[in-house]
Write a protein that holds these residues in place. Structure first.
Motif, PDB file in Angstrom:
ATOM      1  N   UNK A 115       8.136  -0.630  -1.636  1.00  0.00           N
ATOM      2  CA  UNK A 115       8.807   0.669  -1.730  1.00  0.00           C
ATOM      3  C   UNK A 115       8.025   1.799  -2.346  1.00  0.00           C
ATOM      4  N   UNK A 116       6.727   1.630  -2.631  1.00  0.00           N
ATOM      5  CA  UNK A 116       5.932   2.698  -3.212  1.00  0.00           C
ATOM      6  C   UNK A 116       5.625   3.753  -2.147  1.00  0.00           C
ATOM      7  N   UNK A 117       5.839   5.006  -2.482  1.00  0.00           N
ATOM      8  CA  UNK A 117       5.562   6.092  -1.548  1.00  0.00           C
ATOM      9  C   UNK A 117       4.449   7.012  -2.047  1.00  0.00           C
ATOM     10  N   UNK A 118       3.897   6.744  -3.194  1.00  0.00           N
ATOM     11  CA  UNK A 118       2.918   7.623  -3.826  1.00  0.00           C
ATOM     12  C   UNK A 118       1.528   7.441  -3.213  1.00  0.00           C
ATOM     13  N   UNK A 119       0.891   8.551  -2.863  1.00  0.00           N
ATOM     14  CA  UNK A 119      -0.511   8.561  -2.483  1.00  0.00           C
ATOM     15  C   UNK A 119      -0.918   7.720  -1.298  1.00  0.00           C
ATOM     16  N   UNK A 120      -0.242   7.803  -0.151  1.00  0.00           N
ATOM     17  CA  UNK A 120      -0.635   6.946   0.966  1.00  0.00           C
ATOM     18  C   UNK A 120      -1.985   7.291   1.580  1.00  0.00           C
ATOM     19  N   UNK A 121      -2.439   8.555   1.445  1.00  0.00           N
ATOM     20  CA  UNK A 121      -3.575   9.016   2.231  1.00  0.00           C
ATOM     21  C   UNK A 121      -4.950   8.875   1.622  1.00  0.00           C
ATOM     22  N   UNK A 122      -5.048   8.798   0.290  1.00  0.00           N
ATOM     23  CA  UNK A 122      -6.362   8.643  -0.341  1.00  0.00           C
ATOM     24  C   UNK A 122      -6.173   8.335  -1.817  1.00  0.00           C
ATOM     25  N   UNK A 123      -7.192   7.749  -2.467  1.00  0.00           N
ATOM     26  CA  UNK A 123      -7.087   7.467  -3.901  1.00  0.00           C
ATOM     27  C   UNK A 123      -6.884   8.708  -4.753  1.00  0.00           C
ATOM     28  N   UNK A 124      -7.356   9.862  -4.272  1.00  0.00           N
ATOM     29  CA  UNK A 124      -7.251  11.092  -5.054  1.00  0.00           C
ATOM     30  C   UNK A 124      -6.044  11.946  -4.671  1.00  0.00           C
ATOM     31  N   UNK A 125      -5.256  11.517  -3.702  1.00  0.00           N
ATOM     32  CA  UNK A 125      -4.153  12.342  -3.198  1.00  0.00           C
ATOM     33  C   UNK A 125      -3.126  12.654  -4.286  1.00  0.00           C
ATOM     34  N   UNK A 126      -2.720  11.642  -5.032  1.00  0.00           N
ATOM     35  CA  UNK A 126      -1.696  11.813  -6.072  1.00  0.00           C
ATOM     36  C   UNK A 126      -1.968  10.783  -7.158  1.00  0.00           C
ATOM     37  N   UNK A 127      -2.574  11.237  -8.243  1.00  0.00           N
ATOM     38  CA  UNK A 127      -2.904  10.340  -9.352  1.00  0.00           C
ATOM     39  C   UNK A 127      -1.939  10.501 -10.519  1.00  0.00           C
ATOM     40  N   UNK A 128      -0.788  11.087 -10.261  1.00  0.00           N
ATOM     41  CA  UNK A 128       0.204  11.278 -11.305  1.00  0.00           C
ATOM     42  C   UNK A 128       0.598   9.978 -11.980  1.00  0.00           C
ATOM     43  N   UNK A 129       0.834  10.058 -13.283  1.00  0.00           N
ATOM     44  CA  UNK A 129       1.220   8.899 -14.092  1.00  0.00           C
ATOM     45  C   UNK A 129       0.148   7.802 -14.066  1.00  0.00           C
ATOM     46  N   UNK A 130      -1.121   8.221 -13.849  1.00  0.00           N
ATOM     47  CA  UNK A 130      -2.219   7.272 -13.884  1.00  0.00           C
ATOM     48  C   UNK A 130      -2.338   6.383 -12.665  1.00  0.00           C
ATOM     49  N   UNK A 131      -1.729   6.785 -11.549  1.00  0.00           N
ATOM     50  CA  UNK A 131      -1.750   5.965 -10.338  1.00  0.00           C
ATOM     51  C   UNK A 131      -3.163   5.931  -9.754  1.00  0.00           C
ATOM     52  N   UNK A 132      -3.688   4.734  -9.502  1.00  0.00           N
ATOM     53  CA  UNK A 132      -5.064   4.578  -9.007  1.00  0.00           C
ATOM     54  C   UNK A 132      -5.132   3.826  -7.687  1.00  0.00           C
ATOM     55  N   UNK A 133      -4.009   3.508  -7.080  1.00  0.00           N
ATOM     56  CA  UNK A 133      -4.007   2.661  -5.886  1.00  0.00           C
ATOM     57  C   UNK A 133      -3.671   3.435  -4.610  1.00  0.00           C
ATOM     58  N   UNK A 134      -3.948   4.738  -4.612  1.00  0.00           N
ATOM     59  CA  UNK A 134      -3.701   5.551  -3.425  1.00  0.00           C
ATOM     60  C   UNK A 134      -4.595   5.160  -2.267  1.00  0.00           C
ATOM     61  N   UNK A 135      -4.207   5.597  -1.072  1.00  0.00           N
ATOM     62  CA  UNK A 135      -4.957   5.302   0.138  1.00  0.00           C
ATOM     63  C   UNK A 135      -4.570   4.001   0.813  1.00  0.00           C
ATOM     64  N   UNK A 136      -3.406   3.461   0.456  1.00  0.00           N
ATOM     65  CA  UNK A 136      -2.982   2.143   0.951  1.00  0.00           C
ATOM     66  C   UNK A 136      -2.539   2.156   2.417  1.00  0.00           C
ATOM     67  N   UNK A 137      -2.211   3.336   2.952  1.00  0.00           N
ATOM     68  CA  UNK A 137      -1.790   3.398   4.359  1.00  0.00           C
ATOM     69  C   UNK A 137      -2.990   3.398   5.312  1.00  0.00           C
ATOM     70  N   UNK A 138      -4.083   4.037   4.889  1.00  0.00           N
ATOM     71  CA  UNK A 138      -5.198   4.335   5.788  1.00  0.00           C
ATOM     72  C   UNK A 138      -5.777   3.097   6.484  1.00  0.00           C
ATOM     73  N   UNK A 139      -5.981   1.965   5.803  1.00  0.00           N
ATOM     74  CA  UNK A 139      -6.567   0.816   6.503  1.00  0.00           C
ATOM     75  C   UNK A 139      -5.728   0.279   7.664  1.00  0.00           C
ATOM     76  N   UNK A 140      -4.448   0.663   7.715  1.00  0.00           N
ATOM     77  CA  UNK A 140      -3.544   0.125   8.731  1.00  0.00           C
ATOM     78  C   UNK A 140      -3.218   1.134   9.841  1.00  0.00           C
ATOM     79  N   UNK A 141      -3.754   2.343   9.735  1.00  0.00           N
ATOM     80  CA  UNK A 141      -3.466   3.349  10.763  1.00  0.00           C
ATOM     81  C   UNK A 141      -4.137   2.968  12.077  1.00  0.00           C
TER      82      UNK A 141
END
Length: 208
Positions: free
Chosen positions: A13-39
């Motif tokens: 259910x995580x919706x934060x930062x799907x497009x890149x690690x730097x897209x949304x680092x709010x609250x220390x989030x470092x796992x952005x970019x999780x959608x890209x490998x599956x596009x």
């Protein structure tokens, strides 16, 4: 107009930062970019089909500012989304901005539910929420979302902001369309049907 919520989410259910690690680092989030490998091509085609239905974009302040920063930089005429994202009317729900920088933009101050209720009463096809999970959550709880479109990535992050976590009335949904892409994305389209129903299990005979 119909109000449509389109969200990319992980299996947890995580919706934060799907497009890149730097897209949304709010609250220390470092796992952005999780959608890209599956596009893949199927994903791009379907999301483009959804965007074809939009008469405008409805965004929260955080997503608006990120989109306003990034989308005008995409000028490749072959990009299937950029021209529409940059030219569609943008309605940004905020009490901190007084004007927009990503034209055409209309700033909606005051109570979000009241502002969106007025927009919804206008003629047209769809006002689409992309990202803006907090806004989408609030409007779903208020009964203002007509259609929910989810792209579920085969990933479990265990951290990051999640979609649909706020308090409010439980929502019932009816599945309209489902599709799996070659790279493992699950595309789901739901109609919002009102309050979620409840029942009591009394054995399989009731279902046969």
């Amino acid at each position: 107009m119909k109000i449509t919520l389109t969200e990319f989410v992980t299996l947890d259910g995580v919706s934060q930062g799907p497009g890149s690690p730097a897209e949304d680092t709010g609250d220390g989030f470092t796992r952005g970019g999780w959608l890209v490998p599956h596009m893949d091509e199927t994903f791009v085609r379907r999301v483009s089909d959804w965007l074809d239905l939009a008469d405008g974009l409805l965004l929260g302040r955080r997503t608006y500012q990120a989109f306003a920063r990034d989308w005008p930089k995409i000028t490749d005429p072959a990009d299937p989304f950029a021209e529409r994202m940059n030219t569609l009317p943008k309605y940004v729900v905020t009490n901190t901005l007084t004007e927009g920088t990503w034209n055409p933009t209309i700033v909606l101050n005051g109570d979000p539910v009241h502002a969106v209720t007025e927009l919804k009463a206008r003629p047209g096809r769809e006002l689409q929420i992309h990202g803006s999970a907090r806004l989408g959550d609030a409007l779903l709880s208020a009964g203002l979302i007509d259609t929910l479109r989810l792209v579920i990535a085969p990933a479990v992050l265990r951290t990051g902001r999640r979609l649909l976590t706020g308090a409010g009335t439980p929502s019932g949904l009816r599945l309209l369309h489902h599709e799996a892409t070659p790279n493992g994305l699950l595309l789901l389209e739901y109609e919002v049907t009102g309050q979620a129903r409840q029942g009591e299990y009394e054995g399989v005979a009731a279902f046969t």
